[in-house]
Enzyme design. Structure first.
Site, PDB file in Angstrom:
ATOM      1  N   HIS A 129      48.382   9.277   2.573  1.00 52.11           N
ATOM      2  CA  HIS A 129      47.088   9.810   3.024  1.00 52.11           C
ATOM      3  C   HIS A 129      46.875   9.638   4.529  1.00 52.11           C
ATOM      4  O   HIS A 129      46.067  10.341   5.124  1.00 52.11           O
ATOM      5  CB  HIS A 129      45.923   9.198   2.225  1.00 52.11           C
ATOM      6  CG  HIS A 129      45.644   7.755   2.500  1.00 52.11           C
ATOM      7  ND1 HIS A 129      45.952   6.758   1.601  1.00 52.11           N
ATOM      8  CD2 HIS A 129      45.065   7.141   3.557  1.00 52.11           C
ATOM      9  CE1 HIS A 129      45.567   5.591   2.093  1.00 52.11           C
ATOM     10  NE2 HIS A 129      45.032   5.803   3.279  1.00 52.11           N
ATOM     11  N   ASP A 161      50.846   8.648  -3.367  1.00 54.25           N
ATOM     12  CA  ASP A 161      50.264   8.248  -2.088  1.00 54.25           C
ATOM     13  C   ASP A 161      51.216   7.368  -1.283  1.00 54.25           C
ATOM     14  O   ASP A 161      50.806   6.384  -0.679  1.00 54.25           O
ATOM     15  CB  ASP A 161      48.922   7.538  -2.274  1.00 54.25           C
ATOM     16  CG  ASP A 161      48.128   7.462  -0.967  1.00 54.25           C
ATOM     17  OD1 ASP A 161      48.457   8.216  -0.036  1.00 54.25           O
ATOM     18  OD2 ASP A 161      47.202   6.627  -0.875  1.00 54.25           O
ATOM     19  N   SER A 236      45.723   0.497   5.332  1.00 53.35           N
ATOM     20  CA  SER A 236      46.486   1.400   4.478  1.00 53.35           C
ATOM     21  C   SER A 236      47.965   1.376   4.818  1.00 53.35           C
ATOM     22  O   SER A 236      48.347   1.521   5.986  1.00 53.35           O
ATOM     23  CB  SER A 236      45.993   2.839   4.631  1.00 53.35           C
ATOM     24  OG  SER A 236      44.939   3.115   3.756  1.00 53.35           O
TER      25      SER A 236
END
Length: 286
Positions: A129, A161, A236
């Protein structure tokens, strides 16, 4: 290009509690069971728990809303877990293998996150992402010592992801050891390592709160490792490691209250899924 790291309007992926229907409504009780006027059992969750991907994006980051079992607001900050001495050693071993990932697109969109070396060929794992939010623009990796390299995107797997990058051999990143599949236990201490809000090399401590938590990111459902280690925008793609310095998961999302950052509920993609996906990507793309 300046990258804003503030939190913004509620939007984005969702975590659905097992006590809720897929559309977010509570289960219906049988007639005469004492349900409330809204048709839900007393004490059941009243709303879906919002989960946001934890990359920092230009403009604003997605936020979310959560209701606790009694309808009041949940904890306002991550719990402060004791830090065993072993975690100090684990942090020293992990930080040198974790990088900041900066992705930027020609349309002005950009995103930042984290990543880590997974082998001695300078392949790096991160979240897809991060690349998606930047519109597929160029990707730059910043090492702990400040050196920067333009990274090759070896491959992406949006459904899981995950994405794999590659930097030149001169980067000299040491791969992080991976935990054995199925070895992670609820209650064991862990560290989240990454670049929250652009602060590279940040280490936060917590425990494994739950395993096999069902999380919906975008249109896909994932099983995730839940942790109370503080995770924020920019984490992330960074590793969640145990006290032995082994990666147990890739930090991917957090639950938020009104978009206010970490509340001690974070989610990481389990290492067995990460390794399988990374091996497939590397096998296809080199």
């Amino acid at each position: 290009m300046a990258v804003q790291t503030g939190l913004g309007e509620p939007r984005g992926p969702w975590f659905i509690s097992p006590e809720l229907d897929p559309d977010g409504r509570g289960w219906w009780d049988a007639p005469g069971s004492g349900r409330d006027p809204g048709g839900r059992r007393p004490g059941r969750l009243l709303a879906a728990l919002a989960v946001v991907a934890v990359s920092a994006v230009s403009g604003a980051l997605a936020g979310g809303v959560v209701a606790s079992r009694d309808g009041t607001a949940g904890p306002s900050a991550a719990s402060a877990a004791p830090v065993p001495a072993e975690l100090v050693t684990a942090a020293e071993r992990t930080v040198p293998g974790v990088v900041s990932v900066l992705a930027g697109g020609a349309n002005g969109a950009s995103a930042t996150g984290s990543g880590f070396a997974i082998d001695d060929q300078q392949h790096l794992v991160t979240n897809d992402h991060i690349l998606a939010k930047a519109g597929g623009g160029p990707v730059t990796v910043e090492l702990p010592d400040g050196r920067r390299y333009e990274a090759e995107v070896v491959g992406r797997e949006p459904r899981s992801d995950l994405a794999v990058l590659k930097v030149p051999p001169s980067a000299g990143l040491a791969p992080l050891p991976l935990a054995k599949p199925g070895a992670t236990r609820v209650g064991e201490p862990v560290l989240a390592v990454g670049s929250p809000l652009g602060l590279s090399g940040t280490v936060t401590a917590g425990i494994v709160s739950a395993l096999d938590r069902q999380v919906r990111l975008g249109n896909n459902r994932h099983r995730a490792v839940q942790t109370d280690a503080s995770i924020n925008p920019g984490n992330s793609g960074g590793p969640l490691v145990n006290a032995r310095g082994e990666v147990v998961g890739v930090n991917t999302a957090i639950a938020t209250i009104d978009g206010n950052g970490s509340i001690g509920i974070g989610f990481a993609i389990p290492i067995d899924q990460v390794q399988q996906t990374a091996d497939t990507i590397i096998g296809k793309g080199g």
